[in-house]
Every structure is written in C-alpha cells, then in structure tokens.
Scaffold this active site. Structure first.
Site: not given
Ligand code: UT7
Length: 344
Positions: A131, A271, A301
């Site tokens: 990225c 980004h 993204n």
């Molecule tokens: O381009 C450069 C690199 N990329 C980034 O910069 C991305 C960086 N990371 C992020 O943007 C965030 O960490 C995410 C958007 C990927 C995830 O957000 P988060 O607030 O960190 O969520 P999480 O990973 O802590 O997940 C929370 C919950 C999980 O459920 P449990 O385990 O708490 O029951 C996930 O399974 O949300 C669940 N989850 C979803 N639920 C509905 C993960 N993806 C989804 C989804 N829909 N699409």
C-alpha cells in the site's frame, strides 16, 4: 501571502539537485465500472452493512471485469495523467508500476503498460511496497528526475486485488477494491514540487500481511491451492496498530524535514484503508477532520492505487489548488511506510 501559499525552499533541492525540482505535472485515475456494495457482500459472507460501515467506513468498492487486468487499469490511469501533463507516449523516459497484483509474475506489469500506451522509448520496471507503493514510486521517480537521468517519469499505482481476495474470508474480503492512479513527474525548476519524502520498512513483521503462495517459498501446487495460500492473509488488529504508529511517524518526519507544522498543510491524503485509522492519525498529528481527505467509502482499500486515486480526486474536485501544501502518507505489507510533502 498565507503560510501555506509561501514558496518553500526545500534544502535538498537547493543544495544537492542544482535547482532541479521534481513536480507532478499530471495526475489521473481509473476505477472499473462494476460496483460491489456492502449489501452485495451480505449475500456472499456472514457480514452486515452496519459492521462494515462502523468498523471501516467502506460502503462500496470497484471490481475489475474478468478480462480487465492490472495493466489495463494502470494504462487507463496513465493516459489521463499524460493528458493533464500534455505528455506524448514517446516523451516518457521511465515507467514505474507499484503493485502487489501484477498481471503475472513476469514480465513486469510496467512493460505491459508500456506496450498499451505506446511509450516505446521508456525503461520500465515494477516496484513492490504494497500500500506504500505509490509513494515509494514517487520517491524513486524523483531520484531519476533530480539526478538529471530522466526528464519525464510515469509512476503508477495499480491493483486488481479482487484476484487475490479470499471471498470466503469475511475478515478481509470486505476491505479491498480494484483501481489505479498515475502521475507524470517532470523537472520544473521554476515551479512547485516535492519538498520532502521518506520511506521505511520493517521486515520482522512481514507475516502480519502477506500472500504466502505463488513465490519460490510456496510455488503453486494442488496443495497450495487447497490451503488457500494464493489469497491475501492479514492479522487486522496488529496491522491496524502498526499502521497508526508508522503513518504518524512518517508524517512527522517529512513535516520536520521541510520545517512545517501540520496546521500549514492544506490537505492530508492518507492511505485509504480504514476510517478509524485515518481518524486516529489525524488525532495524533493534531490535524482537523477537514484536513483529512477520505474517499474509502467509494473504493475501499486499493493498496498501491489508494493515495494516487485520492490525490486525483482531490485535485479534480478543487480541494487542492496550485501552491497548496499537501501531505501524503501510506502504510502497507512488508511492513512498509512512506510519506511526502508536495507544494502543488
Ligand atoms: O492496507 C494496509 C493494511 N490494512 C489495514 O490497514 C487494515 C487494518 N485493520 C483494520 O482495518 C481492522 O483491524 C479490521 C477492519 C480488519 C477489523 O476491525 P477490528 O475492529 O480490528 O475487528 P476485529 O478483527 O477485532 O474483529 C471483531 C469481530 C470478530 O468477531 P469475534 O471474534 O469478536 O466474535 C470478527 O470475527 O468482528 C468479526 N468480523 C466481522 N463481523 C462481521 C470480522 N470481519 C467481519 C465482517 N463482518 N466482515
């Protein structure tokens, strides 16, 4: 004259590059026609529009057609940047394509773009910094301009991320989109341009965001396919924390190099990965929400294309005017990060 309109003397340009200034004389972007909304994704994986919007800020993303490849997206963006700069294909000395989704492992996508736009004089190569790729390409292209090696460099950030997304993994498939952005770099000693750039990387965190299959470590086999090794994998939480820290540090470094304060920056183009990352970066840098450019709601993204597509939109919509100071900053797999201050 306001502080942001004052012509800034970049010390490196003055002392090292004999008055040569690398300017962006043309910018262009292209995104595929097909739109994939959050409602569409609700039918593919267990997710909701509410979750995607509240956790990322993304409403929709563009998806390239089956017969539309990274080089096609890049060539379309390049033609627009060339038109803005008034540059003909035969005037281009060098093409750099930043991408993690090349048309194929080799030849370079830059060579395929070269063929598509008819830039027969140009040297061409790809650059891979995920990225951060577009800003890496900007820094590399600048070196060729400032060293008097080339007069006209075409840099492109282009991705067909839909080709490496695991459409069964809700953690990642909702985040990414396809698209391309391009810029023409030229020497304009009497004009505005790049004031400071910085790049960095930390290979000890390479495993946080990767596509393990398809290279020399894990060549394509029936097992690598069934193991889903040819799809992008990410530890989202850890990447998030690193993204905020690295983008803030890179932004501070370039501001310091040209002795500017964040308040003097007209627009920050970060980004476009996650609205919460952008908000956290703004908060830590002391920037206002109005200073932060956001268009990830429309495109998700797009990795190496993200900053270029955003810069193009900011220029096209008049959010950046000639003489404005712009800060671009990115973060990605590698880990990599990069930033630049541009006097537009
Ligand atoms: O381009 C450069 C690199 N990329 C980034 O910069 C991305 C960086 N990371 C992020 O943007 C965030 O960490 C995410 C958007 C990927 C995830 O957000 P988060 O607030 O960190 O969520 P999480 O990973 O802590 O997940 C929370 C919950 C999980 O459920 P449990 O385990 O708490 O029951 C996930 O399974 O949300 C669940 N989850 C979803 N639920 C509905 C993960 N993806 C989804 C989804 N829909 N699409």
């Amino acid at each position: 004259m306001s502080a942001s309109k004052k012509k800034i003397q970049h010390p490196r340009a003055k002392h090292d590059f004999k008055g040569r200034t690398c300017s962006i004389t043309g910018i262009g972007a292209y995104v595929p026609e097909r739109i994939l909304t959050n409602a569409d994704l609700e039918k593919i994986v267990e997710t909701t529009d509410e979750w995607i919007m509240s956790r990322t800020g993304i409403k929709q993303r563009r998806i390239a057609a089956d017969d539309e490849f990274t080089s096609d997206l890049g060539a379309a963006a390049a033609r627009r940047a060339m038109a803005m700069a008034g540059v003909k294909p035969e005037e281009i000395d060098l093409i750099i394509v930043a991408t993690i989704t090349p048309d194929m492992p080799f030849p370079a996508t830059a060579c395929l773009v070269q063929q598509k736009i008819g830039a027969h004089r140009a040297a061409a190569f790809d650059l891979e910094a995920a990225c951060s790729g577009f800003i890496y390409a900007l820094e590399v292209g600048q070196q060729f301009i400032n060293s008097h090696t080339y007069n006209t460099v075409l840099i492109i950030g282009a991705e067909k991320l839909s080709s490496i997304i695991d459409w069964k993994d809700r953690n990642t498939c909702v985040l990414f989109g396809d698209g391309a952005g391009a810029a023409i770099l030229q020497n304009r000693s009497d004009s505005h341009g790049l004031l400071a750039t910085c790049m960095g990387s930390d290979g000890t965190k390479a495993d946080l965001l990767s596509m393990p299959g398809g290279g020399s470590r894990c060549p394509a086999t029936a097992k690598s396919v069934s193991d889903r090794a040819h799809f992008l994998r990410m530890d989202g939480k850890d990447v998030f924390k690193n993204a905020v820290n690295a983008m803030c540090a890179a932004a501070r470094e370039v501001l310091q190099r040209c002795e500017l304060d964040i308040s003097q920056i007209k627009l920050v183009i970060p980004h476009q990965a996650n609205l919460r990352i952008i908000d956290a970066v703004a908060d830590r840098l002391g920037g206002t929400p109005e200073q932060m450019f956001v268009n990830l709601d429309k495109y998700g993204n797009t990795s190496a294309a993200s900053v270029a597509i955003a810069l193009d939109e900011a220029v096209a919509t008049g959010k950046i005017q000639r003489g404005d100071l712009v800060l671009i900053v990115a973060f990605g797999a590698g880990l990599t990060w990069a930033a630049a201050v541009i006097e537009w």
